[in-house]
Design a protein around this motif. Sequence first.
Motif, PDB file in Angstrom:
ATOM      1  N   SER A 192      56.828  34.338 -15.684  1.00 49.34           N
ATOM      2  CA  SER A 192      56.483  33.291 -14.721  1.00 49.34           C
ATOM      3  C   SER A 192      56.017  32.010 -15.402  1.00 49.34           C
ATOM      4  N   GLN A 193      55.311  32.134 -16.531  1.00 50.80           N
ATOM      5  CA  GLN A 193      54.803  30.952 -17.211  1.00 50.80           C
ATOM      6  C   GLN A 193      55.895  30.178 -17.960  1.00 50.80           C
ATOM      7  N   ALA A 194      57.080  30.760 -18.061  1.00 45.20           N
ATOM      8  CA  ALA A 194      58.185  30.072 -18.741  1.00 45.20           C
ATOM      9  C   ALA A 194      58.580  28.791 -18.022  1.00 45.20           C
ATOM     10  N   ARG A 195      58.135  28.640 -16.782  1.00 43.88           N
ATOM     11  CA  ARG A 195      58.484  27.431 -16.017  1.00 43.88           C
ATOM     12  C   ARG A 195      57.968  26.165 -16.684  1.00 43.88           C
ATOM     13  N   PHE A 196      56.888  26.270 -17.471  1.00 37.99           N
ATOM     14  CA  PHE A 196      56.348  25.088 -18.136  1.00 37.99           C
ATOM     15  C   PHE A 196      57.333  24.546 -19.175  1.00 37.99           C
ATOM     16  N   LEU A 197      58.128  25.423 -19.769  1.00 38.19           N
ATOM     17  CA  LEU A 197      59.182  24.979 -20.682  1.00 38.19           C
ATOM     18  C   LEU A 197      60.432  24.574 -19.923  1.00 38.19           C
ATOM     19  N   LEU A 198      60.864  25.417 -18.994  1.00 35.99           N
ATOM     20  CA  LEU A 198      62.138  25.191 -18.306  1.00 35.99           C
ATOM     21  C   LEU A 198      62.147  23.866 -17.547  1.00 35.99           C
ATOM     22  N   ALA A 199      60.994  23.448 -17.035  1.00 40.47           N
ATOM     23  CA  ALA A 199      60.933  22.211 -16.261  1.00 40.47           C
ATOM     24  C   ALA A 199      61.230  20.982 -17.107  1.00 40.47           C
ATOM     25  N   LYS A 200      61.100  21.089 -18.429  1.00 37.77           N
ATOM     26  CA  LYS A 200      61.312  19.948 -19.317  1.00 37.77           C
ATOM     27  C   LYS A 200      62.704  19.944 -19.950  1.00 37.77           C
ATOM     28  N   LEU A 201      63.483  20.992 -19.766  1.00 34.26           N
ATOM     29  CA  LEU A 201      64.769  21.100 -20.446  1.00 34.26           C
ATOM     30  C   LEU A 201      65.892  20.483 -19.633  1.00 34.26           C
ATOM     31  N   ASN A 202      66.883  19.984 -20.338  1.00 34.90           N
ATOM     32  CA  ASN A 202      68.097  19.500 -19.688  1.00 34.90           C
ATOM     33  C   ASN A 202      68.828  20.688 -19.066  1.00 34.90           C
ATOM     34  N   PRO A 203      69.084  20.660 -17.746  1.00 35.07           N
ATOM     35  CA  PRO A 203      69.722  21.802 -17.083  1.00 35.07           C
ATOM     36  C   PRO A 203      71.235  21.839 -17.303  1.00 35.07           C
ATOM     37  N   SER A 204      71.650  22.031 -18.550  1.00 33.89           N
ATOM     38  CA  SER A 204      73.081  22.075 -18.845  1.00 33.89           C
ATOM     39  C   SER A 204      73.724  23.372 -18.372  1.00 33.89           C
ATOM     40  N   ALA A 205      72.924  24.406 -18.114  1.00 35.17           N
ATOM     41  CA  ALA A 205      73.417  25.676 -17.566  1.00 35.17           C
ATOM     42  C   ALA A 205      72.525  26.055 -16.391  1.00 35.17           C
ATOM     43  N   THR A 206      73.097  26.063 -15.196  1.00 29.51           N
ATOM     44  CA  THR A 206      72.338  26.393 -13.997  1.00 29.51           C
ATOM     45  C   THR A 206      72.994  27.559 -13.282  1.00 29.51           C
ATOM     46  N   TYR A 207      72.402  27.939 -12.149  1.00 30.37           N
ATOM     47  CA  TYR A 207      72.914  29.094 -11.401  1.00 30.37           C
ATOM     48  C   TYR A 207      74.312  28.863 -10.839  1.00 30.37           C
ATOM     49  N   ASN A 208      74.737  27.605 -10.708  1.00 29.91           N
ATOM     50  CA  ASN A 208      76.066  27.326 -10.160  1.00 29.91           C
ATOM     51  C   ASN A 208      77.023  26.765 -11.201  1.00 29.91           C
ATOM     52  N   SER A 209      76.706  26.989 -12.499  1.00 33.54           N
ATOM     53  CA  SER A 209      77.597  26.527 -13.563  1.00 33.54           C
ATOM     54  C   SER A 209      78.061  27.723 -14.373  1.00 33.54           C
ATOM     55  N   ASP A 210      78.767  27.442 -15.466  1.00 30.36           N
ATOM     56  CA  ASP A 210      79.262  28.517 -16.312  1.00 30.36           C
ATOM     57  C   ASP A 210      78.115  29.324 -16.893  1.00 30.36           C
ATOM     58  N   ALA A 211      78.380  30.597 -17.204  1.00 29.32           N
ATOM     59  CA  ALA A 211      77.368  31.483 -17.750  1.00 29.32           C
ATOM     60  C   ALA A 211      76.931  30.995 -19.133  1.00 29.32           C
ATOM     61  N   PRO A 212      75.638  31.145 -19.484  1.00 31.45           N
ATOM     62  CA  PRO A 212      75.165  30.717 -20.796  1.00 31.45           C
ATOM     63  C   PRO A 212      75.622  31.660 -21.884  1.00 31.45           C
ATOM     64  N   LEU A 213      75.352  31.298 -23.126  1.00 33.07           N
ATOM     65  CA  LEU A 213      75.652  32.175 -24.239  1.00 33.07           C
ATOM     66  C   LEU A 213      74.805  33.425 -24.170  1.00 33.07           C
ATOM     67  N   SER A 214      75.227  34.470 -24.810  1.00 33.38           N
ATOM     68  CA  SER A 214      74.496  35.730 -24.815  1.00 33.38           C
ATOM     69  C   SER A 214      73.081  35.512 -25.321  1.00 33.38           C
ATOM     70  N   GLY A 215      72.093  36.012 -24.560  1.00 29.69           N
ATOM     71  CA  GLY A 215      70.696  35.854 -24.936  1.00 29.69           C
ATOM     72  C   GLY A 215      70.082  34.563 -24.469  1.00 29.69           C
ATOM     73  N   GLY A 216      70.896  33.681 -23.864  1.00 26.18           N
ATOM     74  CA  GLY A 216      70.378  32.405 -23.399  1.00 26.18           C
ATOM     75  C   GLY A 216      69.774  32.513 -22.019  1.00 26.18           C
ATOM     76  N   ASP A 217      69.734  31.387 -21.306  1.00 32.25           N
ATOM     77  CA  ASP A 217      69.096  31.362 -20.004  1.00 32.25           C
ATOM     78  C   ASP A 217      69.805  30.350 -19.127  1.00 32.25           C
ATOM     79  N   VAL A 218      69.485  30.395 -17.832  1.00 33.04           N
ATOM     80  CA  VAL A 218      69.978  29.406 -16.880  1.00 33.04           C
ATOM     81  C   VAL A 218      68.786  28.853 -16.116  1.00 33.04           C
ATOM     82  N   LEU A 219      68.945  27.653 -15.564  1.00 34.32           N
ATOM     83  CA  LEU A 219      67.898  27.043 -14.771  1.00 34.32           C
ATOM     84  C   LEU A 219      68.275  27.095 -13.303  1.00 34.32           C
ATOM     85  N   PHE A 220      67.355  27.539 -12.486  1.00 33.33           N
ATOM     86  CA  PHE A 220      67.590  27.596 -11.052  1.00 33.33           C
ATOM     87  C   PHE A 220      67.124  26.269 -10.448  1.00 33.33           C
TER      88      PHE A 220
END
Length: 239
Positions: A192-220
């Motif tokens: 849950s606390q990961a939101r402090f990082l995710l909020a600052k990142l460029n959302p190049s991979a989101t829930y409606n885009s292509d799947a991220p690399l293995s082990g990566g993440d997506v932004l909702f």
Amino acid sequence: MSFRTVVLGPKVYETAAEFDPIRWLDKALISLCSRFGDFQKDSPPTFSLSARLSIFPQFMFHLRRSQFVQVFNNSPDETAYFRLILNRENVTNSVVMIQPSLISYSFHARPEPALLDVAAIAADRILLLDSYFTVVIFHGATIAQWRKAGYHNQPEHLAFAQLLQAPHDDADAIVKDRFSVPRLVICDQHGSQARFLLAKLNPSATYNSDAPLSGGDVLFTDDVSFEVFMDHLQRLAVQ
């Protein structure tokens, strides 16, 4: 009609209550790119900026998403505090507030700067984010599993213990030398606390885009990525 004071950077604008700072920033950026960009009219692929201005649109992209412009989920007092600190601090600290620094730690390389992008997240990597008001130590999923299993307490895994300690040492140095003291957040991927990082990142991979690399993440999120932002900027600048 009611009026209010809107503070943006070193200037103070007395404007109508419906003033939209994001639209004002967008118009100013489009005007700058139209004036100083090199392009053929009505041809976005030909657009380019000089080396001195090439990263300015990226800086403005992060400013639009910062707490200085986006007031949602912040109280009026918090917004006023953020803007007060921005006007008080030097250029170096102000840049970190708008476009945070991100450092990557892994077994494969020495600590190195990483792009402020969701692509920087990897299961076997630790990230250290410094956004001035908050310092985040983010453990990838594999790193978090190994830490919870206690591998860093075993003598044969000394390298892993050193990897875990390195971002903490750097974060302590940042916190020690800064006033007011930033919030220190230690979190794991998918926590849950990961939101402090995710909020600052460029959302190049989101829930409606292509799947991220293995082990990566997506932004909702429904926020546009920097790539989409640049596409629209180029299209409007060359008109």
